[in-house]
Design a protein around this motif. Sequence first.
Motif, mmCIF file in Angstrom:
data_model
loop_
_atom_site.group_PDB
_atom_site.id
_atom_site.type_symbol
_atom_site.label_atom_id
_atom_site.label_comp_id
_atom_site.label_asym_id
_atom_site.label_seq_id
_atom_site.Cartn_x
_atom_site.Cartn_y
_atom_site.Cartn_z
ATOM 1 N N ARG B 41 14.831 -13.215 6.695
ATOM 2 C CA ARG B 41 13.558 -12.746 6.160
ATOM 3 C C ARG B 41 12.781 -13.897 5.537
ATOM 4 O O ARG B 41 13.340 -14.961 5.242
ATOM 5 C CB ARG B 41 13.798 -11.668 5.104
ATOM 6 N N ASP B 42 11.494 -13.678 5.328
ATOM 7 C CA ASP B 42 10.643 -14.694 4.705
ATOM 8 C C ASP B 42 9.928 -14.089 3.514
ATOM 9 O O ASP B 42 9.517 -12.922 3.554
ATOM 10 C CB ASP B 42 9.599 -15.187 5.725
ATOM 11 N N ARG B 54 9.262 -10.243 4.423
ATOM 12 C CA ARG B 54 9.079 -9.762 5.786
ATOM 13 C C ARG B 54 10.324 -10.144 6.589
ATOM 14 O O ARG B 54 10.755 -11.308 6.550
ATOM 15 C CB ARG B 54 7.859 -10.428 6.429
ATOM 16 N N TYR B 55 10.881 -9.184 7.281
ATOM 17 C CA TYR B 55 12.080 -9.446 8.087
ATOM 18 C C TYR B 55 11.658 -9.914 9.477
ATOM 19 O O TYR B 55 10.752 -9.329 10.077
ATOM 20 C CB TYR B 55 12.965 -8.194 8.127
ATOM 21 N N ARG B 56 12.298 -10.983 9.917
ATOM 22 C CA ARG B 56 11.898 -11.585 11.197
ATOM 23 C C ARG B 56 12.189 -10.634 12.356
ATOM 24 O O ARG B 56 13.331 -10.187 12.523
ATOM 25 C CB ARG B 56 12.637 -12.902 11.410
ATOM 26 N N THR B 58 13.218 -9.097 15.803
ATOM 27 C CA THR B 58 14.198 -9.525 16.805
ATOM 28 C C THR B 58 14.001 -8.768 18.117
ATOM 29 O O THR B 58 14.503 -9.201 19.153
ATOM 30 C CB THR B 58 15.645 -9.280 16.313
ATOM 31 N N ASP B 99 8.137 -3.836 12.445
ATOM 32 C CA ASP B 99 7.763 -5.008 11.654
ATOM 33 C C ASP B 99 8.010 -4.589 10.203
ATOM 34 O O ASP B 99 7.211 -3.846 9.624
ATOM 35 C CB ASP B 99 6.274 -5.314 11.916
#
Lengths: 179, 356
Positions: B41-42, B54-56, B58, B99
């Motif tokens: 995550r960022d 925010r989770y990347r 996939t 998202d």
Amino acid sequence: MSGAGWTEELLQQWKQSAEQGIEAWQAMLGRTPQPNLSQYWMPFFNQGALLLSQMVREGGSPEVLQLWKRFLDEGIEAWSKALEGAMASEGFAAAFGKYLDQYLGAAGPVHKEMKKAGEAYLKALGLPSRNQIAEMTSQISWVESRIEELEAKIEGVMGSLASLQATLEKARREGTLAS
Amino acid sequence: MAQQDVLKQWQEEMIRQAKRTAKAKELFLATCDPEVGQTPRDLIYRKGKARLYRYRPTAEAVYPVPVFMVPNLGISRPYIFDLLPGNSFIEYMVKQGFDFYLLDWGIFGDEDDGLTVDECVLRILPVMVKKVLESSQAKEVSLLGYCMGAPLSACYIALHPEAPVRNFINMAGPIDFEKAGFFTTWMDKRYFDAEKLVDAFGGMPADLIRAGFKLLKPTADLSSYTNLWWNMWNDRYVEGFKALNKWANEYMPIPGCFFKQWVEEFYQGNTMVKGELTLEGRRVDLSNIRCSVLVVGAQADYIAPAACVKAMVDVVSSRDTEYVELPGGHISLIAGRQAATVAWPKVRGWLGPRSQ
């Protein structure tokens, strides 16, 4: 040793143990609630351990282990239900509230005094106190909020400028722009 | 039962017992914590203690409407939603093509005792929603409120009817506090003085929260340790237990002003559902909620009983509402093996078509 005999014996023992435990808990609820729960759980484990070792000695079926686990789960569930009933009562809430009130009456001033002593100690060492750090953090949060407000305002102004520019462009194209 | 079968079963049981002993030693001597919250995550934004992650993504295809999850404030850490790989609600949702954004309210200290419900609903949530939209470049968002996060999100939507919220999911979030079970009784104004508590400690200390939750289900620890002993031979079970146990014993304090307001307005006054709650002078009217609403209650929830959660569908004006009552408790509704097979697919199934 028949399976039915074991089952019956186990069931009776667990029922008895659960009933005794529940009675003890309910009696205790009437008094000041400072329970040592382990003394009430222990019979379950002790009986289980006893039965297990007896089983190993006598060569009983390992299915009894499953049975023991099931009785244990059912015992806990019975306890849980009994406690649930007691704790959902107004009486428990009143006792709990009284206990909390007494606790706050005793712990509150101690907590405040400890805080004061800590502040004095830090002051004597020339270090910032918790209050000062808290105050500084609040100020930073306030500055942060002000920056956010300014950001929002700038965004608004930029939006207005962009729409004004678009209107001007349009007017210029249509030749309606007054010189 | 044939003698051979009995012997075989005993052998298996003995092997399990040996594994239990070895695992028990390992478990009680272990010094390292289980690695929780591993989904990449960022950090998108921070405001005070609050963090927006925010989770990347996939999945190959991502739904255009992002999901913004608002959990409880204080009490416990939000990594329960991303406990372990393969046992994570967030990982599941990301894999399903959502998202996904998570709000972490942060760990509060003395400096936060002035935080109010007003500030959370009128300052923090609007900014976070805006940042979600900016980051995802979407026009609308789905809000997922869990536990205390659900009434806070409901207040936010009710006070911002213009906000671009397409869907709202309330998972185990109390709405009608008269039906909130034990806590309604215990926090009755005749017995519970929130002001006195806040005056004594500044906020609601983590230790008192722990005591309250342990009291809620006194047999919970006994039950979980019994199950641990029974399943000690199973590596996967032990791994899950360690992570869950870490989370279950990591209680967080609640800021003083917030706690006082939470108890007095929500539990004691039940003002939100009655339409009497005001935040910064603005009345919270839940009938202003018009987006699609999914309400998920848990059958064995002691913290937010199903009846108090269900009340949501009766107070909103939405045309598209659904209420489901799923097996499990407050936590097992969203974390654990049962959640993975019941609640997660339900949320995905409801949200997917509404996120196009």
